[in-house]
Motif scaffolding. Structure first.
Motif, PDB file in Angstrom:
ATOM      1  N   ALA A  68     -58.234  -2.847  50.514  1.00 14.44           N
ATOM      2  CA  ALA A  68     -57.638  -1.536  50.215  1.00 14.44           C
ATOM      3  C   ALA A  68     -56.437  -1.741  49.294  1.00 14.44           C
ATOM      4  CB  ALA A  68     -57.202  -0.872  51.521  1.00 14.44           C
ATOM      5  N   THR A  69     -56.046  -0.612  48.683  1.00 15.47           N
ATOM      6  CA  THR A  69     -54.822  -0.640  47.879  1.00 15.47           C
ATOM      7  C   THR A  69     -53.688  -0.120  48.749  1.00 15.47           C
ATOM      8  OG1 THR A  69     -56.035  -0.272  45.836  1.00 15.47           O
ATOM      9  CG2 THR A  69     -53.711   0.361  45.817  1.00 15.47           C
ATOM     10  N   VAL A  70     -52.518  -0.750  48.654  1.00 12.35           N
ATOM     11  CA  VAL A  70     -51.365  -0.269  49.436  1.00 12.35           C
ATOM     12  C   VAL A  70     -50.261   0.150  48.474  1.00 12.35           C
ATOM     13  CG1 VAL A  70     -49.582  -0.918  51.114  1.00 12.35           C
ATOM     14  CG2 VAL A  70     -51.937  -1.673  51.455  1.00 12.35           C
ATOM     15  N   ARG A  71     -49.774   1.371  48.712  1.00  9.84           N
ATOM     16  CA  ARG A  71     -48.755   1.932  47.833  1.00  9.84           C
ATOM     17  C   ARG A  71     -47.574   2.394  48.686  1.00  9.84           C
ATOM     18  NH1 ARG A  71     -51.151   6.670  44.460  1.00  9.84           N
ATOM     19  NH2 ARG A  71     -50.952   7.782  46.436  1.00  9.84           N
ATOM     20  N   ALA A  72     -46.364   2.154  48.218  1.00 10.56           N
ATOM     21  CA  ALA A  72     -45.181   2.589  48.977  1.00 10.56           C
ATOM     22  C   ALA A  72     -45.085   4.118  48.930  1.00 10.56           C
ATOM     23  CB  ALA A  72     -43.933   1.960  48.367  1.00 10.56           C
TER      24      ALA A  72
ATOM     25  N   VAL B 195     -52.155   3.556  52.722  1.00 14.15           N
ATOM     26  CA  VAL B 195     -53.307   2.672  52.512  1.00 14.15           C
ATOM     27  C   VAL B 195     -54.389   3.511  51.833  1.00 14.15           C
ATOM     28  CG1 VAL B 195     -54.987   1.152  53.606  1.00 14.15           C
ATOM     29  CG2 VAL B 195     -52.690   1.384  54.582  1.00 14.15           C
ATOM     30  N   LEU B 196     -54.854   3.069  50.674  1.00 15.14           N
ATOM     31  CA  LEU B 196     -55.827   3.839  49.890  1.00 15.14           C
ATOM     32  C   LEU B 196     -57.094   3.027  49.709  1.00 15.14           C
ATOM     33  CD1 LEU B 196     -53.220   4.570  47.121  1.00 15.14           C
ATOM     34  CD2 LEU B 196     -53.917   6.257  48.796  1.00 15.14           C
TER      35      LEU B 196
ATOM     36  N   ALA C 223     -54.728   5.746  55.647  1.00 17.61           N
ATOM     37  CA  ALA C 223     -53.737   5.517  56.704  1.00 17.61           C
ATOM     38  C   ALA C 223     -52.333   5.498  56.126  1.00 17.61           C
ATOM     39  CB  ALA C 223     -54.016   4.193  57.409  1.00 17.61           C
ATOM     40  N   VAL C 224     -51.379   5.753  56.988  1.00 16.99           N
ATOM     41  CA  VAL C 224     -49.960   5.609  56.627  1.00 16.99           C
ATOM     42  C   VAL C 224     -49.347   4.664  57.657  1.00 16.99           C
ATOM     43  CG1 VAL C 224     -47.744   6.798  56.376  1.00 16.99           C
ATOM     44  CG2 VAL C 224     -49.836   7.912  55.588  1.00 16.99           C
ATOM     45  N   LEU C 225     -48.697   3.628  57.185  1.00 15.71           N
ATOM     46  CA  LEU C 225     -48.094   2.645  58.096  1.00 15.71           C
ATOM     47  C   LEU C 225     -46.575   2.706  57.970  1.00 15.71           C
ATOM     48  CD1 LEU C 225     -50.434  -0.380  57.237  1.00 15.71           C
ATOM     49  CD2 LEU C 225     -50.685   1.227  59.141  1.00 15.71           C
ATOM     50  N   GLY C 226     -45.893   2.550  59.106  1.00 17.96           N
ATOM     51  CA  GLY C 226     -44.435   2.643  59.095  1.00 17.96           C
ATOM     52  C   GLY C 226     -43.764   1.440  59.719  1.00 17.96           C
ATOM     53  N   LYS C 227     -42.487   1.616  60.042  1.00 19.13           N
ATOM     54  CA  LYS C 227     -41.641   0.537  60.579  1.00 19.13           C
ATOM     55  C   LYS C 227     -42.296  -0.173  61.779  1.00 19.13           C
ATOM     56  CE  LYS C 227     -37.058  -0.334  62.371  1.00 19.13           C
ATOM     57  NZ  LYS C 227     -35.778   0.211  62.783  1.00 19.13           N
ATOM     58  N   GLY C 228     -42.279  -1.484  61.740  1.00 24.27           N
ATOM     59  CA  GLY C 228     -42.827  -2.272  62.852  1.00 24.27           C
ATOM     60  C   GLY C 228     -44.300  -2.611  62.679  1.00 24.27           C
ATOM     61  N   GLU C 229     -44.956  -1.958  61.706  1.00 26.20           N
ATOM     62  CA  GLU C 229     -46.384  -2.262  61.511  1.00 26.20           C
ATOM     63  C   GLU C 229     -46.545  -3.305  60.405  1.00 26.20           C
ATOM     64  OE1 GLU C 229     -49.199   1.152  62.646  1.00 26.20           O
ATOM     65  OE2 GLU C 229     -47.623   2.079  61.410  1.00 26.20           O
TER      66      GLU C 229
END
Lengths: 181, 205
Positions: free
Chosen positions: A135-139, A102-103, A114-120
């Motif tokens: 925010a911008t979200v990038r894989a 999350v940028l 932030a960094v989001l992972g499995k289940g979020e």
């Protein structure tokens, strides 16, 4: 293609430019009727209208399908942008595998928050508040996510008060974190 | 053209078309400036659909009606059939004495003189005239025509008779040979081309 993505905007602007060309051809025909202006108006204009309507229809159908999607799986390659800060929000994402970053833009630079992972999940805030993406979200790695359209997301929350409470709590926490920064 | 000779289709049609065009341009410019390609919600989509789809369709529909009307004007014919310009000039010259000039000067044909004399009766007459006309335009732009320009086919009696055929004066003066004229056995131009050619002969040289 995200709702109001650069491609979507370009298609809509192109359709409007084509419509302006049609109006210009009609005006030219109206003011100065000759074989040439009539030919352009009666043959080229309908083709341009058809192309503009195909562009418009394509974006419209895409928007509709996006906002009504029901857990459609999407895969994002590392580095691929899921959505950008300021975009119109049309769906929420539930991470099945992989991670996203999350940028947030600060002073013209993108800062990871932030960094989001499995289940979020992410993308829910703009659906609840009907506000642009904050925010911008990038894989960060190859990510597979279930996409839930805005209409279905809001219906889900209204039908499941416990989930709504959880989501609202999450939105609140994230907002507080953002304010603290 | 004075106020009593205005064609209602052209008069109201052109004004209606102008309103549609202005409204369409205004809507598209508003949408471009206000939303800049973003479309979320019913209002931006409504403005977009009206400016890009609904009004352009209305403009082309209304414009087609106007196009059919205006495509019959002398100025319209002359805008493509450029080799015919001397014939148009001759028709408008009151001193010419040609049949076309006489019809024009005396308002025997009020307007659309090229169309009235060179188009046979009915829908297929218009179609045939446009088909031949397209060939003429092609010949002009490819410089494949030969001067002096001549009629491709003998001038059909029907194109005279669609007006004169029911004239009491004409029927009386042509009583002796009207049957031959109606059957096509005798061409109108066999007599009339000698003293009063359709267009001034001098221009054909």
């Amino acid at each position: 293609m995200e709702l109001n993505s650069p491609l979507s905007k370009r298609l809509l602007i192109a359709a409007q430019v084509l419509a302006l060309i049609v109006y210009a051809a009609a005006l030219q025909f109206l003011i100065h009727t000759t074989g040439g202006t009539l030919f352009v108006f009666t043959t080229a204009a309908p083709v341009l209208i058809a192309v503009a309507m195909i562009m418009l229809g394509g974006v419209l159908v895409h928007h509709y399908r996006r906002s009504h999607s029901l857990f459609v799986f999407a895969t994002f390659e590392p580095g691929q942008i899921v959505f950008r800060q300021g975009d119109e929000g049309d769906c929420a994402y539930f991470i099945h595998s992989g991670e996203v970053e999350v940028l947030q833009e600060e002073g013209g630079k993108q800062k990871p928050v932030a960094v989001l992972g499995k289940g979020e999940y992410f993308g829910e805030a703009s659906l609840i508040g009907s506000a642009p993406r904050n925010a911008t979200v990038r894989a960060a790695s190859r990510t597979r996510a279930a996409v839930l359209g805005k209409d279905n997301f809001l219906t889900l929350l209204s039908l499941m008060p416990a989930t709504q409470e959880d989501v609202m709590q999450r939105v609140k926490e994230r907002a507080m974190k953002q304010a603290a920064r | 053209m004075n106020v009593f000779q205005q064609d209602p289709v052209d008069y109201y049609g052109s004004r209606f078309l102008a309103v549609l065009i202005v409204a369409g341009i205004a809507l598209v410019l508003y949408s471009l400036i206000r939303y800049r390609g973003r479309a979320a919600g019913p209002v931006p989509w409504g403005v977009l659909l009206a400016g890009v789809a609904v009004l352009p369709i209305l403009v082309t529909s209304a414009g087609t009606v106007l196009a059919l009307q205006r495509a019959e004007r002398v100025e319209f014919c002359a805008s493509c059939h450029l080799t015919m310009k001397p014939f148009v000039d001759d028709m408008k010259n009151p001193k010419s004495g040609s049949l076309a000039s006489l019809h024009y000067a005396n308002r025997y044909i009020a307007d659309n003189q090229c169309y009235v004399c060179h188009t046979s009766y009915g829908l297929f007459g218009t179609f045939e005239a446009k088909k031949e006309g397209l060939h003429d335009v092609f010949a002009y732009y490819t410089r494949s025509f030969h001067l002096p320009v001549k009629l491709k086919h003998p001038y059909p009696n029907g194109d005279c008779l669609k007006c004169h055929g029911e004239s009491v004066k004409w029927l009386a003066s042509h009583a002796d040979f009207k049957d031959q004229v109606f059957s096509g056995e005798l061409s109108c131009l066999q007599c009339h081309a000698v003293k009063t050619p359709a267009h001034s002969v001098a221009l054909l040289k």
